[in-house]
Design a protein around this motif. Sequence first.
Motif, PDB file in Angstrom:
ATOM      1  N   MET B 162     -39.464  34.311  18.838  1.00 21.50           N
ATOM      2  CA  MET B 162     -39.779  32.918  18.487  1.00 21.50           C
ATOM      3  C   MET B 162     -40.245  32.937  17.035  1.00 21.50           C
ATOM      4  SD  MET B 162     -43.305  32.945  20.741  1.00 21.50           S
ATOM      5  CE  MET B 162     -43.278  34.599  21.468  1.00 21.50           C
ATOM      6  N   ALA B 163     -39.936  31.891  16.291  1.00 23.02           N
ATOM      7  CA  ALA B 163     -40.371  31.834  14.890  1.00 23.02           C
ATOM      8  C   ALA B 163     -40.763  30.411  14.532  1.00 23.02           C
ATOM      9  CB  ALA B 163     -39.267  32.316  13.958  1.00 23.02           C
ATOM     10  N   PHE B 164     -41.693  30.331  13.599  1.00 24.52           N
ATOM     11  CA  PHE B 164     -42.207  29.026  13.149  1.00 24.52           C
ATOM     12  C   PHE B 164     -42.389  29.059  11.645  1.00 24.52           C
ATOM     13  CE2 PHE B 164     -45.808  26.304  11.946  1.00 24.52           C
ATOM     14  CZ  PHE B 164     -45.429  25.090  12.507  1.00 24.52           C
ATOM     15  N   ALA B 165     -42.125  27.953  10.991  1.00 19.63           N
ATOM     16  CA  ALA B 165     -42.357  27.859   9.542  1.00 19.63           C
ATOM     17  C   ALA B 165     -42.752  26.442   9.177  1.00 19.63           C
ATOM     18  CB  ALA B 165     -41.095  28.246   8.767  1.00 19.63           C
ATOM     19  N   CYS B 166     -43.660  26.336   8.214  1.00 21.24           N
ATOM     20  CA  CYS B 166     -44.002  25.003   7.688  1.00 21.24           C
ATOM     21  C   CYS B 166     -44.541  25.171   6.276  1.00 21.24           C
ATOM     22  CB  CYS B 166     -45.010  24.296   8.594  1.00 21.24           C
ATOM     23  SG  CYS B 166     -46.671  24.958   8.538  1.00 21.24           S
ATOM     24  N   PRO B 167     -44.489  24.091   5.495  1.00 20.73           N
ATOM     25  CA  PRO B 167     -44.956  24.178   4.113  1.00 20.73           C
ATOM     26  C   PRO B 167     -46.478  24.281   4.034  1.00 20.73           C
ATOM     27  CG  PRO B 167     -44.290  21.930   4.643  1.00 20.73           C
ATOM     28  CD  PRO B 167     -43.954  22.769   5.835  1.00 20.73           C
ATOM     29  N   ARG B 168     -46.923  24.839   2.937  1.00 22.35           N
ATOM     30  CA  ARG B 168     -48.354  25.060   2.726  1.00 22.35           C
ATOM     31  C   ARG B 168     -48.601  24.834   1.241  1.00 22.35           C
ATOM     32  NH1 ARG B 168     -50.412  30.720   5.167  1.00 22.35           N
ATOM     33  NH2 ARG B 168     -48.769  31.431   3.771  1.00 22.35           N
ATOM     34  N   GLU B 169     -49.287  23.778   0.914  1.00 19.30           N
ATOM     35  CA  GLU B 169     -49.425  23.385  -0.496  1.00 19.30           C
ATOM     36  C   GLU B 169     -50.089  24.482  -1.341  1.00 19.30           C
ATOM     37  OE1 GLU B 169     -50.153  19.074  -1.166  1.00 19.30           O
ATOM     38  OE2 GLU B 169     -51.818  19.826  -2.377  1.00 19.30           O
ATOM     39  N   GLY B 170     -49.425  24.789  -2.454  1.00 21.56           N
ATOM     40  CA  GLY B 170     -49.999  25.769  -3.385  1.00 21.56           C
ATOM     41  C   GLY B 170     -49.882  27.209  -2.913  1.00 21.56           C
ATOM     42  N   GLN B 171     -49.261  27.438  -1.759  1.00 21.84           N
ATOM     43  CA  GLN B 171     -49.073  28.794  -1.224  1.00 21.84           C
ATOM     44  C   GLN B 171     -47.640  28.903  -0.706  1.00 21.84           C
ATOM     45  OE1 GLN B 171     -52.122  29.926   1.726  1.00 21.84           O
ATOM     46  NE2 GLN B 171     -53.537  28.437   0.874  1.00 21.84           N
ATOM     47  N   ALA B 172     -47.207  30.125  -0.445  1.00 27.12           N
ATOM     48  CA  ALA B 172     -45.906  30.314   0.199  1.00 27.12           C
ATOM     49  C   ALA B 172     -45.972  29.640   1.569  1.00 27.12           C
ATOM     50  CB  ALA B 172     -45.618  31.800   0.345  1.00 27.12           C
ATOM     51  N   PRO B 173     -44.824  29.251   2.131  1.00 30.12           N
ATOM     52  CA  PRO B 173     -44.840  28.632   3.452  1.00 30.12           C
ATOM     53  C   PRO B 173     -45.547  29.524   4.475  1.00 30.12           C
ATOM     54  CG  PRO B 173     -42.628  28.520   2.524  1.00 30.12           C
ATOM     55  CD  PRO B 173     -43.455  29.369   1.591  1.00 30.12           C
ATOM     56  N   THR B 282     -49.043  11.600   4.977  1.00 28.24           N
ATOM     57  CA  THR B 282     -49.265  12.450   3.804  1.00 28.24           C
ATOM     58  C   THR B 282     -50.268  13.555   4.128  1.00 28.24           C
ATOM     59  OG1 THR B 282     -51.032  10.974   3.089  1.00 28.24           O
ATOM     60  CG2 THR B 282     -48.856  10.614   2.108  1.00 28.24           C
ATOM     61  N   GLY B 283     -50.283  14.552   3.270  1.00 27.95           N
ATOM     62  CA  GLY B 283     -51.365  15.545   3.329  1.00 27.95           C
ATOM     63  C   GLY B 283     -51.106  16.746   4.212  1.00 27.95           C
ATOM     64  N   PHE B 284     -49.940  16.832   4.849  1.00 29.77           N
ATOM     65  CA  PHE B 284     -49.682  17.928   5.780  1.00 29.77           C
ATOM     66  C   PHE B 284     -49.822  19.302   5.110  1.00 29.77           C
ATOM     67  CE2 PHE B 284     -46.703  20.963   7.729  1.00 29.77           C
ATOM     68  CZ  PHE B 284     -47.144  20.958   9.037  1.00 29.77           C
ATOM     69  N   GLY B 285     -49.087  19.503   4.011  1.00 30.41           N
ATOM     70  CA  GLY B 285     -49.089  20.816   3.347  1.00 30.41           C
ATOM     71  C   GLY B 285     -50.476  21.231   2.888  1.00 30.41           C
ATOM     72  N   ALA B 286     -51.251  20.253   2.439  1.00 25.80           N
ATOM     73  CA  ALA B 286     -52.607  20.560   1.969  1.00 25.80           C
ATOM     74  C   ALA B 286     -53.497  20.958   3.148  1.00 25.80           C
ATOM     75  CB  ALA B 286     -53.199  19.349   1.244  1.00 25.80           C
ATOM     76  N   ARG B 287     -53.297  20.300   4.291  1.00 28.73           N
ATOM     77  CA  ARG B 287     -54.130  20.638   5.450  1.00 28.73           C
ATOM     78  C   ARG B 287     -53.769  22.010   6.001  1.00 28.73           C
ATOM     79  NH1 ARG B 287     -55.012  16.653   9.972  1.00 28.73           N
ATOM     80  NH2 ARG B 287     -56.877  17.914  10.262  1.00 28.73           N
ATOM     81  N   ASP B 293     -56.811  28.932   4.671  1.00 28.98           N
ATOM     82  CA  ASP B 293     -58.002  29.419   3.966  1.00 28.98           C
ATOM     83  C   ASP B 293     -59.158  29.613   4.947  1.00 28.98           C
ATOM     84  OD1 ASP B 293     -56.521  29.251   1.656  1.00 28.98           O
ATOM     85  OD2 ASP B 293     -57.419  27.369   0.972  1.00 28.98           O
ATOM     86  N   THR B 294     -59.297  28.665   5.880  1.00 28.24           N
ATOM     87  CA  THR B 294     -60.363  28.759   6.889  1.00 28.24           C
ATOM     88  C   THR B 294     -60.192  30.019   7.743  1.00 28.24           C
ATOM     89  OG1 THR B 294     -60.464  26.345   7.027  1.00 28.24           O
ATOM     90  CG2 THR B 294     -61.430  27.558   8.854  1.00 28.24           C
ATOM     91  N   VAL B 295     -58.952  30.278   8.152  1.00 32.40           N
ATOM     92  CA  VAL B 295     -58.679  31.435   9.012  1.00 32.40           C
ATOM     93  C   VAL B 295     -58.940  32.741   8.250  1.00 32.40           C
ATOM     94  CG1 VAL B 295     -56.874  32.656  10.290  1.00 32.40           C
ATOM     95  CG2 VAL B 295     -57.089  30.171  10.503  1.00 32.40           C
ATOM     96  N   ARG B 296     -58.553  32.782   6.993  1.00 28.94           N
ATOM     97  CA  ARG B 296     -58.843  33.979   6.181  1.00 28.94           C
ATOM     98  C   ARG B 296     -60.353  34.158   6.032  1.00 28.94           C
ATOM     99  NH1 ARG B 296     -53.778  35.318   3.854  1.00 28.94           N
ATOM    100  NH2 ARG B 296     -52.507  33.491   3.421  1.00 28.94           N
ATOM    101  N   ALA B 297     -61.037  33.056   5.741  1.00 30.07           N
ATOM    102  CA  ALA B 297     -62.490  33.133   5.547  1.00 30.07           C
ATOM    103  C   ALA B 297     -63.192  33.554   6.840  1.00 30.07           C
ATOM    104  CB  ALA B 297     -63.035  31.779   5.070  1.00 30.07           C
ATOM    105  N   ALA B 298     -62.568  33.239   7.986  1.00 32.72           N
ATOM    106  CA  ALA B 298     -63.168  33.612   9.275  1.00 32.72           C
ATOM    107  C   ALA B 298     -62.978  35.086   9.568  1.00 32.72           C
ATOM    108  CB  ALA B 298     -62.557  32.770  10.391  1.00 32.72           C
ATOM    109  N   GLY B 299     -62.170  35.768   8.759  1.00 31.68           N
ATOM    110  CA  GLY B 299     -62.065  37.213   8.909  1.00 31.68           C
ATOM    111  C   GLY B 299     -60.683  37.773   9.225  1.00 31.68           C
ATOM    112  N   GLN B 300     -59.659  36.916   9.403  1.00 33.37           N
ATOM    113  CA  GLN B 300     -58.307  37.467   9.599  1.00 33.37           C
ATOM    114  C   GLN B 300     -57.755  37.821   8.224  1.00 33.37           C
ATOM    115  OE1 GLN B 300     -55.606  35.300  12.168  1.00 33.37           O
ATOM    116  NE2 GLN B 300     -53.882  36.620  11.663  1.00 33.37           N
ATOM    117  N   GLU B 301     -57.657  39.127   7.961  1.00 30.46           N
ATOM    118  CA  GLU B 301     -57.337  39.549   6.597  1.00 30.46           C
ATOM    119  C   GLU B 301     -55.918  39.200   6.190  1.00 30.46           C
ATOM    120  OE1 GLU B 301     -58.375  43.579   5.831  1.00 30.46           O
ATOM    121  OE2 GLU B 301     -60.458  43.254   6.469  1.00 30.46           O
TER     122      GLU B 301
END
Lengths: 334, 334
Positions: B162-173, B282-287, B293-301
């Motif tokens: 299974m695979a999933f992709a979506c845009p992410r503002e200012g970062q790779a998808p 609006t705002g999907f990619g930014a969210r 960022d939240t997940v990284r900050a929570a400790g998933q490297e």
Amino acid sequence: MTEIRLPFSELVERLSAIFVKQGLPGRVASVLATNCATCQRDGALSHGVFRIPAYVSTLQSGWGSPAALPEIDPGEGALIRVDAHGGFAQVALEEAMPLLRERVRTQGVAALAIRNSQHFSAIWPDVEPFAEEGLMALSVVNSMAVVVPPGGKTPVFGTNPMAFACPREGQAPYVWDQASSALAHGDVQIAAREGRALEPGCGVDAEGQPTTDPEVVLNGGALLPFGGYKGASIAMTIEILAAAFTGGAFSTEVDWSDHPGAKIPLTGQFLLVADPAYGGATGFGARVAALSDTVRAAGQERLPGDRRHRVRAEALEKGVALTQADLDMLAEYL
Amino acid sequence: MTEIRLPFSELVERLSAIFVKQGLPGRVASVLATNCATCQRDGALSHGVFRIPAYVSTLQSGWGSPAALPEIDPGEGALIRVDAHGGFAQVALEEAMPLLRERVRTQGVAALAIRNSQHFSAIWPDVEPFAEEGLMALSVVNSMAVVVPPGGKTPVFGTNPMAFACPREGQAPYVWDQASSALAHGDVQIAAREGRALEPGCGVDAEGQPTTDPEVVLNGGALLPFGGYKGASIAMTIEILAAAFTGGAFSTEVDWSDHPGAKIPLTGQFLLVADPAYGGATGFGARVAALSDTVRAAGQERLPGDRRHRVRAEALEKGVALTQADLDMLAEYL
């Protein structure tokens, strides 16, 4: 404990009366009561009448806008956006159902994106009705941050359930509903109450270190996703579908600190429906039935939904099973 | 081993020439070559040039109709059905892409149901391009029966990715691609070659008993789904979506016994695409970026896709990394 059997319609009436007494409009009360009674009927007890005290305490807390009716943006396409305005997701789904049904039949596939919605039940009741009409449905809901990502120590994901249903010729629909956490939050509470240790790999303490102590998980600790990194990808994708895509809140954004007693996440829900017969295709239900038979023959004794459908059949015959304690509890709110 | 860097376009040309030499039309050869070179470029080596010998042996086995061009039933709705006629799923996707794009923009959500298709690659290359256009995409493919259900001893599911992709503002998808088996089949082969034991919970022997011996899994044994019962529900649902819904073969129905050398499942693929900006949202990619960022900050490297995007950036600058052994192998087929 003596088991008491109540006709389904009578249980719905009692639950509906409780919701009305708490100030909900009849329409909202009826949807919630039917949903809760359906869980009780099918033996999904963690989402049955057991939930009533928490519904009531949430309704009394001033959290969200439980009496709100949803606002549907019908658009003209296959994606229908609904703002639940702080009300219940099941009411939004009920309201959007006729339009969703029409769109999936003409488009082959359609989706519902509900935002600003409360959800406090299982989600198989949201998808199973589509399967009974010959459609396939998939839904996800995010909740409140109680799950850490792998390697993490701060909870960021909800227990984020996912559910799927589709028709199966000659058999009850194929239906599953599962959390993306290793355990449901309720299971941890039950283990704590019974003084049982959790299976390894289900939870962490406040420092992100593995623990099997349910008390530690509940007090500053957190759950882990099911299936390691793969489950974490799914949990995160449920945040994306149910919150970012719908415009609802992320699990980390649920903040009921100003509403003591509130226990129901106010986030979003994504639901996809597809018509297997679209374009004249045939044989879907028969193939799913054959696949189920193959899986059983390969050695999986119980498929998801088997137990629920058995309990339901018994309840439809004898009435919905309740304990005297359940009835006493309900009577307190009537 | 000396690392050799080849410009991406040159690798595509070489691979394309190999496919053409095996009798494929230029259009098919070009799609497969680009797909395979893309995996190699991103460091997804198990789906890079490593796969060429098995592609060639399959093409020489008379399996399927690898030169076939897909037939698209455009319909008028959001669901597009495609018969790949025994050819490659990526060719069907490429051919249906313009219509799919048009439909998702007007409908908000659209799906592609491909049947009778061969797929022998990762599926992130099938979803990532949508994210680069601001869309969200989810895809599943079934394969060949190598996974037993929980408690079972006969394989019934494919490794069913299974695979999933979506845009992410200012970062790779945000992109992930994962098997619904506990391990990819290739990982078991590598463990066998290196004489390493598997992690517990990944495989069973011919009697359905747990084993950590990769040789036992490969010789009469089978893999287990990831995440226990929950992963099994997902694996089964992938059979339903990619085969029952599309009209393709179940993993248990793949029978290449008359085609020695064939190694590529001929099943189906389901792909869902949704437009986060539909209806003026609006705002999907930014969210999604904020959630990451939240997940990284929570400790998933490391989030899924991080390593691939890093390797890709390096490859775009210096060329695609290959070994001399890779080049020697390719030369044999040129």
